[in-house]
Structure formats: C-alpha cells, structure tokens
Write an enzyme that holds these catalytic residues in place. Structure first.
Site, mmCIF file in Angstrom:
data_model
loop_
_atom_site.group_PDB
_atom_site.id
_atom_site.type_symbol
_atom_site.label_atom_id
_atom_site.label_comp_id
_atom_site.label_asym_id
_atom_site.label_seq_id
_atom_site.Cartn_x
_atom_site.Cartn_y
_atom_site.Cartn_z
ATOM 1 N N ASP A 189 -0.733 2.544 -5.393
ATOM 2 C CA ASP A 189 -0.814 1.104 -5.637
ATOM 3 C C ASP A 189 -2.155 0.735 -6.257
ATOM 4 O O ASP A 189 -3.167 1.381 -6.009
ATOM 5 C CB ASP A 189 -0.629 0.350 -4.319
ATOM 6 C CG ASP A 189 -1.701 0.735 -3.301
ATOM 7 O OD1 ASP A 189 -1.742 1.917 -2.898
ATOM 8 O OD2 ASP A 189 -2.523 -0.119 -2.927
ATOM 9 N N ASN A 218 -6.509 7.482 4.001
ATOM 10 C CA ASN A 218 -7.908 7.869 3.802
ATOM 11 C C ASN A 218 -8.135 9.374 3.798
ATOM 12 O O ASN A 218 -9.200 9.831 3.411
ATOM 13 C CB ASN A 218 -8.797 7.237 4.885
ATOM 14 C CG ASN A 218 -8.821 5.722 4.793
ATOM 15 O OD1 ASN A 218 -8.165 5.139 3.939
ATOM 16 N ND2 ASN A 218 -9.586 5.094 5.655
ATOM 17 N N ASN A 238 -9.029 4.257 -1.452
ATOM 18 C CA ASN A 238 -9.454 5.298 -0.496
ATOM 19 C C ASN A 238 -8.621 6.570 -0.565
ATOM 20 O O ASN A 238 -9.131 7.676 -0.363
ATOM 21 C CB ASN A 238 -9.448 4.738 0.930
ATOM 22 C CG ASN A 238 -10.575 3.754 1.159
ATOM 23 O OD1 ASN A 238 -11.608 3.835 0.501
ATOM 24 N ND2 ASN A 238 -10.376 2.815 2.070
ATOM 25 N N HIS A 254 0.816 -1.213 0.000
ATOM 26 C CA HIS A 254 0.000 0.000 0.000
ATOM 27 C C HIS A 254 0.851 1.267 0.000
ATOM 28 O O HIS A 254 0.358 2.353 -0.309
ATOM 29 C CB HIS A 254 -0.910 -0.010 1.242
ATOM 30 C CG HIS A 254 -2.254 0.614 1.033
ATOM 31 N ND1 HIS A 254 -2.866 0.721 -0.205
ATOM 32 C CD2 HIS A 254 -3.139 1.167 1.914
ATOM 33 C CE1 HIS A 254 -4.058 1.300 -0.080
ATOM 34 N NE2 HIS A 254 -4.239 1.593 1.195
ATOM 35 N N TYR A 279 -2.420 9.990 6.719
ATOM 36 C CA TYR A 279 -2.904 8.627 6.503
ATOM 37 C C TYR A 279 -3.691 8.561 5.196
ATOM 38 O O TYR A 279 -4.242 9.553 4.726
ATOM 39 C CB TYR A 279 -3.721 8.076 7.689
ATOM 40 C CG TYR A 279 -2.824 7.781 8.869
ATOM 41 C CD1 TYR A 279 -2.189 6.549 8.998
ATOM 42 C CD2 TYR A 279 -2.561 8.756 9.821
ATOM 43 C CE1 TYR A 279 -1.337 6.291 10.056
ATOM 44 C CE2 TYR A 279 -1.709 8.514 10.885
ATOM 45 C CZ TYR A 279 -1.091 7.281 11.000
ATOM 46 O OH TYR A 279 -0.240 7.031 12.028
#
Length: 207
Positions: free
Chosen positions: A105, A80, A126, A31, A78
């Site tokens: 990714d 999101n 996200n 990720h 982060y």
C-alpha cells in the site's frame, strides 16, 4: 549511461510478495492491500496457500498459465518484520533480490492508481524498510497500490489500519484486477513492459 536513455532491463519476477499483517482484525484494511493483491493472483492462477514455518509465511506455488513455477508469499511476521520471511524464502530458493516483486500500500498514491518500479527507497513504509534491510539492497521491483491520504479528521495510523468504505471497496476490486493484469504481464514480458502500460492507468471513483 543514464537510466533515462539506457535500454530497460528484462526483469521477470520469480517470487511475488504481498505485504500485510496476519491477524483477522487486519483483514481488508488499507494496509493489507498487498495481501489482497497476492490473494487475487492466487485465485487467478488456481494456486492454494499453505503455511510454511521455515519462512514464517503463507506460501502459494503453482504453474498457472506460466512456463515457470509461480511462487507467492504472505509474511506472517507482521509488517515491520516482513523482510525476515522474504529473506528466508530467497535464501531457500537461491533467488537474487531483483527477482522478488513486492506489492504493498502507498498513501502517497491516490486511490485508483498503481505504480511499478524496478528499484527505490522505502518511502517511509515499514514493511519495505524491513525488506530492504534484509535483502541488503533497494534494487528489486515493487508495485505500490494507492490508498490515498488520510483526511483531516484522522491520523495516518487510523487511516492505514482502517477498512475501505463500500464505494472504495468496489473501486479496489477493479484496482486488484489491474494489479493481476500488470503482474501477469511482468511475468511474461518483464516489469519494464508492465510499467510502460500500467503506471499511467487510473480507476475512477464512481459518482
């Protein structure tokens, strides 16, 4: 005029964003390949990172081999909430969304592939959902790096937050070199030109 027969738009990125999560436990996970990609770009252009609290991100600025200043960004918000940092940077530098290239990714692409696009949906990612929400448009370039689908023995979350195997790590180092080459060409001749050369390229897994 349809997209198929219209001349390609000359889009030169002014801000390159890698998506990932900031804690050490996420280092080198699938990720976080977006972070790894902009790290590779920073090394290639001898650009140092510094924390920018205004943007809530790591920022790298330098010239490299380019006539214009190159700006690299790693959001610390982060995954999101990646869009918060991206929007803060675009507002500060007064950049239009189409000048932002986001690298991230993609499970729908096999390992060894990358895909450049001038626009598109979030595709369930996200970080991209957040970027689209904060930029208010889908019309900005993105570079997706294939991480492959999870096997039947584990779920998608475990897959994306897992680390590459030693064999995959070797493969991904070659992929990251392709990413650097594709982005460098985008900076010199535009994203459409890089798309035409790199979207068909594949790095093969060694036996």
């Amino acid at each position: 005029m349809t997209e198929a027969n219209s001349p390609p738009t000359l889009v030169i990125p002014q801000l390159i964003v890698g998506l990932g999560n900031p804690e050490p436990k996420y280092d080198k996970t699938r990720h976080n390949i977006g972070f790894d990609a902009v790290d590779a770009l920073a090394r290639h252009n001898h650009i140092a990172w510094s924390e920018n609290r205004r943007f809530q991100a790591w920022l790298g600025e330098g010239q490299g081999s380019h006539p214009d200043k190159l700006r690299l960004l790693k959001p610390l918000t982060y995954m999101n909430r990646s869009g918060q940092a991206i929007r803060a940077a675009t507002d500060w530098y007064k950049l239009p969304p189409e000048s932002v290239l986001i690298v991230y990714d993609d499970m729908d692409l096999p390992l060894g592939r990358l895909r450049l696009r001038l626009s598109g949906s979030a595709g369930g990612h996200n970080g991209m959902k957040s970027a689209i929400a904060h930029l208010g448009t889908q019309n900005f370039p993105r570079l997706r790096i294939g991480i492959g689908k999870s096997g039947t023995d584990k779920d998608s979350i475990s897959h994306v937050l897992g680390k590459f195997s030693p064999q995959e790590t070797q493969l991904m180092s070659e992929v990251l070199q392709l990413v650097v080459d594709a982005v460098e060409l985008s900076l010199k001749q535009g994203v459409a030109k890089a798309m035409s050369l790199y979207n068909s390229r594949t790095v093969e897994v060694s036996p």
